[in-house]
Design a protein around this motif. Structure first.
Motif, PDB file in Angstrom:
ATOM      1  N   VAL A  80     -17.548  90.284 -26.350  1.00 31.85           N
ATOM      2  CA  VAL A  80     -18.510  91.089 -27.402  1.00 31.85           C
ATOM      3  C   VAL A  80     -19.666  91.451 -26.512  1.00 31.85           C
ATOM      4  O   VAL A  80     -20.307  92.527 -26.672  1.00 31.85           O
ATOM      5  CB  VAL A  80     -18.839  90.573 -28.624  1.00 31.85           C
ATOM      6  CG1 VAL A  80     -20.019  91.250 -29.023  1.00 31.85           C
ATOM      7  CG2 VAL A  80     -17.759  90.339 -29.282  1.00 31.85           C
ATOM      8  N   ASN A 103     -13.907  90.707 -32.434  1.00 35.02           N
ATOM      9  CA  ASN A 103     -15.454  90.354 -33.013  1.00 35.02           C
ATOM     10  C   ASN A 103     -15.235  89.355 -34.244  1.00 35.02           C
ATOM     11  O   ASN A 103     -16.277  88.608 -34.285  1.00 35.02           O
ATOM     12  CB  ASN A 103     -15.889  91.644 -33.789  1.00 35.02           C
ATOM     13  CG  ASN A 103     -16.482  92.394 -32.581  1.00 35.02           C
ATOM     14  OD1 ASN A 103     -17.819  92.475 -32.222  1.00 35.02           O
ATOM     15  ND2 ASN A 103     -15.992  93.817 -32.332  1.00 35.02           N
ATOM     16  N   SER A 106     -15.331  85.995 -32.803  1.00 29.49           N
ATOM     17  CA  SER A 106     -16.422  85.515 -31.982  1.00 29.49           C
ATOM     18  C   SER A 106     -17.417  85.103 -33.047  1.00 29.49           C
ATOM     19  O   SER A 106     -18.240  84.128 -33.071  1.00 29.49           O
ATOM     20  CB  SER A 106     -17.154  86.820 -31.349  1.00 29.49           C
ATOM     21  OG  SER A 106     -17.724  87.661 -32.201  1.00 29.49           O
TER      22      SER A 106
END
Length: 145
Positions: A80, A103, A106
């Motif tokens: 990211v 994403n 994460s």
């Protein structure tokens, strides 16, 4: 795609030799410049451990500079932040579907852990190819001749 993104998370542990990513530091795609998608502070740090000389090719660097020896979701946080070591890892961010998964992983480590486990089970069920039906490649990117 889910399996590829999830299994790529294995790169949260391990090391890579400089030759596998040095082109991103010094001559990305023949431009004579670093990869514009690589975090500049990471690139500077890597240039120290992987100077642009042949004898540095076997030097080792962490695939995940944050938590080298922990199985966690830091690999995805790195992606990211444009801090994926390998070009193939950072490329996950160039596809909108893969980038969404990156994403999500994460932000939600347990989502990653669950998907990684499920993908590993699927991978383990592929089966072993033996004898004349398969080969152990001498170079991963090429079929033995």
């Amino acid at each position: 795609m889910k399996d590829v993104v999830a299994l790529s998370g294995a790169h949260t542990i391990g090391l890579a030799q400089c030759f596998t990513f040095k082109n991103r530091l010094f001559d990305f795609k023949g431009t004579g410049q670093p990869d514009p998608n690589l975090d500049t502070s990471l690139a500077s740090s890597l240039k120290t451990s992987c100077p642009n000389v042949a004898k540095s090719n076997t030097n080792l660097n962490s695939l995940d500079m944050v938590t080298t020896y922990m199985f966690d979701n830091a690999y995805y946080k790195n992606l990211v932040n444009n801090a994926g070591l390998l070009e193939s890892d950072q490329a996950l961010m160039s596809d909108p579907r893969a980038a969404k998964m990156v994403n999500d992983y994460s932000m939600y480590p347990y989502l990653f852990y669950g998907d990684f486990a499920a993908s590993m089970v699927k991978l383990g069920n592929i089966g072993i190819i033996t004898g004349e039906n398969g080969q152990i490649r001498r170079k991963c990117s090429q079929v033995n001749v």
